[in-house]
Design a protein around this motif. Structure first.
Motif, PDB file in Angstrom:
ATOM      1  N   MET A   1       0.839  -1.197   0.000  1.00 11.31           N
ATOM      2  CA  MET A   1       0.000   0.000   0.000  1.00 11.31           C
ATOM      3  C   MET A   1       0.874   1.247   0.000  1.00 11.31           C
ATOM      4  N   LEU A  79      -4.163   6.960   1.334  1.00 12.71           N
ATOM      5  CA  LEU A  79      -3.450   5.769   0.875  1.00 12.71           C
ATOM      6  C   LEU A  79      -4.068   5.288  -0.431  1.00 12.71           C
ATOM      7  N   TYR A  90     -13.169  -5.482   2.620  1.00 10.25           N
ATOM      8  CA  TYR A  90     -12.140  -5.867   3.598  1.00 10.25           C
ATOM      9  C   TYR A  90     -12.282  -5.060   4.882  1.00 10.25           C
ATOM     10  N   LEU A  91     -12.485  -3.738   4.740  1.00 15.65           N
ATOM     11  CA  LEU A  91     -12.613  -2.879   5.924  1.00 15.65           C
ATOM     12  C   LEU A  91     -13.900  -3.208   6.677  1.00 15.65           C
ATOM     13  N   SER A  94     -13.408  -6.149   8.720  1.00 18.60           N
ATOM     14  CA  SER A  94     -12.493  -5.840   9.836  1.00 18.60           C
ATOM     15  C   SER A  94     -13.175  -5.020  10.927  1.00 18.60           C
ATOM     16  N   ILE A  96     -14.041  -1.824  10.550  1.00 14.88           N
ATOM     17  CA  ILE A  96     -13.619  -0.422  10.405  1.00 14.88           C
ATOM     18  C   ILE A  96     -14.820   0.397   9.912  1.00 14.88           C
ATOM     19  N   SER A 119     -12.088   4.763  14.286  1.00 18.97           N
ATOM     20  CA  SER A 119     -11.633   3.388  14.019  1.00 18.97           C
ATOM     21  C   SER A 119     -10.122   3.291  13.879  1.00 18.97           C
ATOM     22  N   THR A 120      -9.454   4.426  13.738  1.00 23.90           N
ATOM     23  CA  THR A 120      -8.031   4.400  13.353  1.00 23.90           C
ATOM     24  C   THR A 120      -7.194   5.347  14.223  1.00 23.90           C
ATOM     25  N   ILE A 125      -8.399   8.842   7.520  1.00 27.72           N
ATOM     26  CA  ILE A 125      -7.666   8.205   6.415  1.00 27.72           C
ATOM     27  C   ILE A 125      -8.568   8.127   5.190  1.00 27.72           C
ATOM     28  N   PHE A 127      -8.902   6.466   1.452  1.00 28.07           N
ATOM     29  CA  PHE A 127      -8.383   5.446   0.533  1.00 28.07           C
ATOM     30  C   PHE A 127      -8.831   5.834  -0.863  1.00 28.07           C
TER      31      PHE A 127
ATOM     32  N   VAL B  19      -4.516  -2.639  14.792  1.00 29.73           N
ATOM     33  CA  VAL B  19      -5.467  -1.978  13.876  1.00 29.73           C
ATOM     34  C   VAL B  19      -4.812  -1.732  12.525  1.00 29.73           C
ATOM     35  N   TYR B  20      -3.618  -1.123  12.549  1.00 37.03           N
ATOM     36  CA  TYR B  20      -2.986  -0.737  11.277  1.00 37.03           C
ATOM     37  C   TYR B  20      -2.517  -1.964  10.477  1.00 37.03           C
ATOM     38  N   LYS B  23      -6.265  -4.717  10.467  1.00 33.23           N
ATOM     39  CA  LYS B  23      -7.529  -4.185   9.943  1.00 33.23           C
ATOM     40  C   LYS B  23      -7.352  -3.314   8.704  1.00 33.23           C
ATOM     41  N   ASP B  47       4.589   1.205   0.947  1.00 33.93           N
ATOM     42  CA  ASP B  47       5.531   0.935  -0.143  1.00 33.93           C
ATOM     43  C   ASP B  47       6.551   2.070  -0.310  1.00 33.93           C
TER      44      ASP B  47
END
Lengths: 132, 132
Positions: A1, A79, A90-91, A94, A96, A119-120, A125, A127, B19-20, B23, B47
């Protein structure tokens, strides 16, 4: 990522772009007005990512409310992902929490979602689905 | 100029690293205890840069004071430069205010200075001299 950008909320875009380009040495790449988000953005170019200086255009945007409550400063990180729909699944699995029910479309046409900072660990964040 | 890392202040390093990594899908690279700074750090690997999750070890550090006042969240960004002494002269000539009178030494032995957020639109910026 991969990190795409770091967003910084500012009061005066001219002044901020001048500080980052002339005083810190981070060149200005481009400027955009994004009416749908109620912001104006100066994109500053690092070798491996961007800094986006973001100024609210009115008092209605989330960025304007952030500026009023917290003042200028770091706002969010973005990200880059290959597939935003796969990421949302996926989130979701999880646990999130997303701010957006479905992806919004950025100014370059790319799809993006924001994750709720609760959540973070207090970090907003974004995406962002990379160019095809 | 290259982004080295984004630092996020957290209360519980185990919880945040979980979490990071689990999740959000950002792998844990390494963990360090930096007694000189009064912090413990989990380095998460993107990355093209790192995210550093930072937990204060006591109540005396700047990070502890940030956590108490503002809660968890984005703390600073770190930009990599070739020559820290040349950078300090450049920032001084630009009228940028530094927190450090002279470079501090990071846990990997590299020299670093922090710029005062009042000079950079509310953003705490670390400049870090890259490995020779």
């Amino acid at each position: 990522m991969k990190l795409d950008h770091i967003a910084i909320v500012v009061r005066d875009l001219e002044q901020a772009a001048s500080v980052y380009s002339k005083k810190l040495g981070v060149p200005l790449k481009s400027r955009h007005r994004i009416d749908a988000e109620g912001v104006e953005v100066a994109v500053m170019e690092l070798d491996n990512a961007h800094i986006e200086l973001v100024k609210p255009l009115d008092k209605a945007s989330g960025v304007a409310s952030f500026l009023e409550k917290r003042g200028e400063g770091l706002h969010h990180i973005c990200l880059e992902v290959d597939n935003i729909e796969a990421l949302i699944r996926y989130l979701g699995a999880s646990g999130i929490k997303l701010i957006d029910d479905k992806p919004r479309t950025g100014y370059k046409g790319n799809k993006a979602v924001f994750v709720h900072p609760s959540s973070t660990n207090g970090v907003l964040i974004e995406f962002y689905e990379k160019d095809m």
